[in-house]
Design a protein around this motif. Sequence first.
Motif, PDB file in Angstrom:
ATOM      1  N   SER A 134      34.479  38.393  93.714  1.00 13.39           N
ATOM      2  CA  SER A 134      34.654  39.589  92.865  1.00 13.39           C
ATOM      3  C   SER A 134      33.563  39.678  91.802  1.00 13.39           C
ATOM      4  O   SER A 134      32.815  38.727  91.571  1.00 13.39           O
ATOM      5  N   ASP A 135      33.512  40.832  91.137  1.00 18.12           N
ATOM      6  CA  ASP A 135      32.607  40.980  90.001  1.00 18.12           C
ATOM      7  C   ASP A 135      32.907  39.912  88.949  1.00 18.12           C
ATOM      8  O   ASP A 135      31.998  39.360  88.341  1.00 18.12           O
ATOM      9  N   ALA A 136      34.187  39.623  88.761  1.00 14.81           N
ATOM     10  CA  ALA A 136      34.570  38.610  87.776  1.00 14.81           C
ATOM     11  C   ALA A 136      34.013  37.246  88.155  1.00 14.81           C
ATOM     12  O   ALA A 136      33.528  36.512  87.288  1.00 14.81           O
ATOM     13  N   SER A 137      34.062  36.895  89.433  1.00 18.21           N
ATOM     14  CA  SER A 137      33.536  35.581  89.838  1.00 18.21           C
ATOM     15  C   SER A 137      32.038  35.489  89.549  1.00 18.21           C
ATOM     16  O   SER A 137      31.551  34.442  89.097  1.00 18.21           O
ATOM     17  N   ARG A 138      31.335  36.562  89.749  1.00 24.53           N
ATOM     18  CA  ARG A 138      29.897  36.559  89.444  1.00 24.53           C
ATOM     19  C   ARG A 138      29.666  36.413  87.939  1.00 24.53           C
ATOM     20  O   ARG A 138      28.749  35.703  87.506  1.00 24.53           O
ATOM     21  N   LEU A 139      30.493  37.050  87.143  1.00 23.57           N
ATOM     22  CA  LEU A 139      30.395  36.917  85.687  1.00 23.57           C
ATOM     23  C   LEU A 139      30.620  35.468  85.268  1.00 23.57           C
ATOM     24  O   LEU A 139      29.829  34.907  84.511  1.00 23.57           O
ATOM     25  N   TYR A 140      31.685  34.859  85.753  1.00 27.33           N
ATOM     26  CA  TYR A 140      31.987  33.484  85.363  1.00 27.33           C
ATOM     27  C   TYR A 140      30.852  32.542  85.742  1.00 27.33           C
ATOM     28  O   TYR A 140      30.455  31.688  84.953  1.00 27.33           O
ATOM     29  N   GLU A 141      30.313  32.703  86.939  1.00 25.71           N
ATOM     30  CA  GLU A 141      29.217  31.841  87.371  1.00 25.71           C
ATOM     31  C   GLU A 141      27.972  32.062  86.511  1.00 25.71           C
ATOM     32  O   GLU A 141      27.293  31.107  86.130  1.00 25.71           O
ATOM     33  N   ARG A 142      27.690  33.304  86.168  1.00 20.58           N
ATOM     34  CA  ARG A 142      26.535  33.606  85.319  1.00 20.58           C
ATOM     35  C   ARG A 142      26.684  32.980  83.939  1.00 20.58           C
ATOM     36  O   ARG A 142      25.700  32.572  83.316  1.00 20.58           O
ATOM     37  N   LEU A 143      27.925  32.861  83.464  1.00 23.29           N
ATOM     38  CA  LEU A 143      28.177  32.311  82.135  1.00 23.29           C
ATOM     39  C   LEU A 143      28.380  30.797  82.144  1.00 23.29           C
ATOM     40  O   LEU A 143      28.761  30.218  81.123  1.00 23.29           O
ATOM     41  N   GLY A 144      28.127  30.164  83.282  1.00 15.71           N
ATOM     42  CA  GLY A 144      28.155  28.710  83.334  1.00 15.71           C
ATOM     43  C   GLY A 144      29.467  28.073  83.745  1.00 15.71           C
ATOM     44  O   GLY A 144      29.605  26.850  83.668  1.00 15.71           O
ATOM     45  N   TRP A 145      30.408  28.866  84.195  1.00 20.49           N
ATOM     46  CA  TRP A 145      31.656  28.293  84.701  1.00 20.49           C
ATOM     47  C   TRP A 145      31.365  27.632  86.044  1.00 20.49           C
ATOM     48  O   TRP A 145      30.544  28.125  86.822  1.00 20.49           O
ATOM     49  N   GLN A 146      32.046  26.528  86.326  1.00 22.15           N
ATOM     50  CA  GLN A 146      31.827  25.787  87.566  1.00 22.15           C
ATOM     51  C   GLN A 146      32.943  26.087  88.560  1.00 22.15           C
ATOM     52  O   GLN A 146      34.121  26.088  88.209  1.00 22.15           O
ATOM     53  N   ARG A 147      32.536  26.328  89.780  1.00 18.55           N
ATOM     54  CA  ARG A 147      33.471  26.634  90.857  1.00 18.55           C
ATOM     55  C   ARG A 147      34.150  25.338  91.307  1.00 18.55           C
ATOM     56  O   ARG A 147      33.481  24.378  91.657  1.00 18.55           O
ATOM     57  N   ALA A 148      35.472  25.335  91.293  1.00 21.40           N
ATOM     58  CA  ALA A 148      36.229  24.162  91.745  1.00 21.40           C
ATOM     59  C   ALA A 148      36.591  24.275  93.218  1.00 21.40           C
ATOM     60  O   ALA A 148      36.680  23.274  93.910  1.00 21.40           O
ATOM     61  N   GLY A 149      36.798  25.513  93.705  1.00 27.74           N
ATOM     62  CA  GLY A 149      37.128  25.702  95.112  1.00 27.74           C
ATOM     63  C   GLY A 149      37.871  26.994  95.369  1.00 27.74           C
ATOM     64  O   GLY A 149      38.311  27.672  94.440  1.00 27.74           O
ATOM     65  N   ASP A 150      37.985  27.305  96.643  1.00 24.64           N
ATOM     66  CA  ASP A 150      38.626  28.540  97.092  1.00 24.64           C
ATOM     67  C   ASP A 150      39.917  28.214  97.837  1.00 24.64           C
ATOM     68  O   ASP A 150      39.996  27.205  98.538  1.00 24.64           O
ATOM     69  N   ILE A 151      40.882  29.101  97.702  1.00 25.14           N
ATOM     70  CA  ILE A 151      42.119  28.998  98.468  1.00 25.14           C
ATOM     71  C   ILE A 151      42.261  30.294  99.258  1.00 25.14           C
ATOM     72  O   ILE A 151      42.432  31.371  98.666  1.00 25.14           O
ATOM     73  N   PRO A 152      42.176  30.222 100.602  1.00 25.05           N
ATOM     74  CA  PRO A 152      42.298  31.436 101.407  1.00 25.05           C
ATOM     75  C   PRO A 152      43.702  32.040 101.303  1.00 25.05           C
ATOM     76  O   PRO A 152      44.679  31.314 101.133  1.00 25.05           O
ATOM     77  N   THR A 153      43.772  33.332 101.396  1.00 19.35           N
ATOM     78  CA  THR A 153      45.028  34.105 101.379  1.00 19.35           C
ATOM     79  C   THR A 153      45.991  33.634 100.295  1.00 19.35           C
ATOM     80  O   THR A 153      47.189  33.549 100.499  1.00 19.35           O
ATOM     81  N   TYR A 154      45.470  33.370  99.122  1.00 18.67           N
ATOM     82  CA  TYR A 154      46.260  32.858  98.000  1.00 18.67           C
ATOM     83  C   TYR A 154      47.173  33.935  97.415  1.00 18.67           C
ATOM     84  O   TYR A 154      48.290  33.648  97.002  1.00 18.67           O
ATOM     85  N   ALA A 155      46.675  35.154  97.347  1.00 16.55           N
ATOM     86  CA  ALA A 155      47.427  36.235  96.706  1.00 16.55           C
ATOM     87  C   ALA A 155      47.239  37.523  97.505  1.00 16.55           C
ATOM     88  O   ALA A 155      46.592  37.525  98.558  1.00 16.55           O
ATOM     89  N   LEU A 156      47.809  38.578  96.977  1.00 20.71           N
ATOM     90  CA  LEU A 156      47.665  39.892  97.596  1.00 20.71           C
ATOM     91  C   LEU A 156      46.958  40.834  96.629  1.00 20.71           C
ATOM     92  O   LEU A 156      47.162  40.766  95.418  1.00 20.71           O
ATOM     93  N   MET A 157      46.165  41.718  97.188  1.00 21.95           N
ATOM     94  CA  MET A 157      45.611  42.816  96.409  1.00 21.95           C
ATOM     95  C   MET A 157      46.757  43.793  96.142  1.00 21.95           C
ATOM     96  O   MET A 157      47.789  43.738  96.805  1.00 21.95           O
ATOM     97  N   PRO A 158      46.606  44.700  95.188  1.00 20.68           N
ATOM     98  CA  PRO A 158      47.693  45.636  94.879  1.00 20.68           C
ATOM     99  C   PRO A 158      48.175  46.463  96.071  1.00 20.68           C
ATOM    100  O   PRO A 158      49.321  46.888  96.099  1.00 20.68           O
TER     101      PRO A 158
END
Length: 172
Positions: A134-158
């Motif tokens: 998402s746009d948010a994930s790109r923001l966090y990475e740009r600001l130095g947040w570290q990715r811990a990992g992904d969980i497939p099908t974790y939630a639902l979109m609206p």
Amino acid sequence: MTAIRELNGAEALARVPELAEVLRDCVEGGASVGFMLPLAEGRPEAFWRKVAAGVAAGERHLFVAEDAAGRLCGTLSLVIDLPDNQPHRADVSKMLVHRRARRQGVAERLLRALEVKARELGKTTLVLDTVTGSDASRLYERLGWQRAGDIPTYALMPDGEPCSTTYYFRLL
């Protein structure tokens, strides 16, 4: 210019209608932030009343962005009510920016204010999750947040479509 400030419990309660409008706009715009379409009547307001109670109880800190006209256009929470073995940690929750205020640096400024507060509180580890890619994930990475990992099908979109979630952390 957008102003960022922290609300106390009474201020948060007084601004429930505005907070609900930002949440409603984000969900209607497709953001996966824990709510489904169609939003049940009163559901956003009930959520924010609960958040305001948490702020009043000292369980979280609530930051808001206000546009030049004083209208609320963004929000972000620092959740500090965690287990006893995690006094150094806090969760970042509900980064919401109204569509009218996006791409103006509001999310970054909210996050920076939250990080300052976390440091003041002695927090050294922050954790958050967001939709993968998402746009948010790109923001966090740009600001130095570290990715811990992904969980497939974790939630639902609206709209009910499954989505993956990425967890991030930041050591302060």
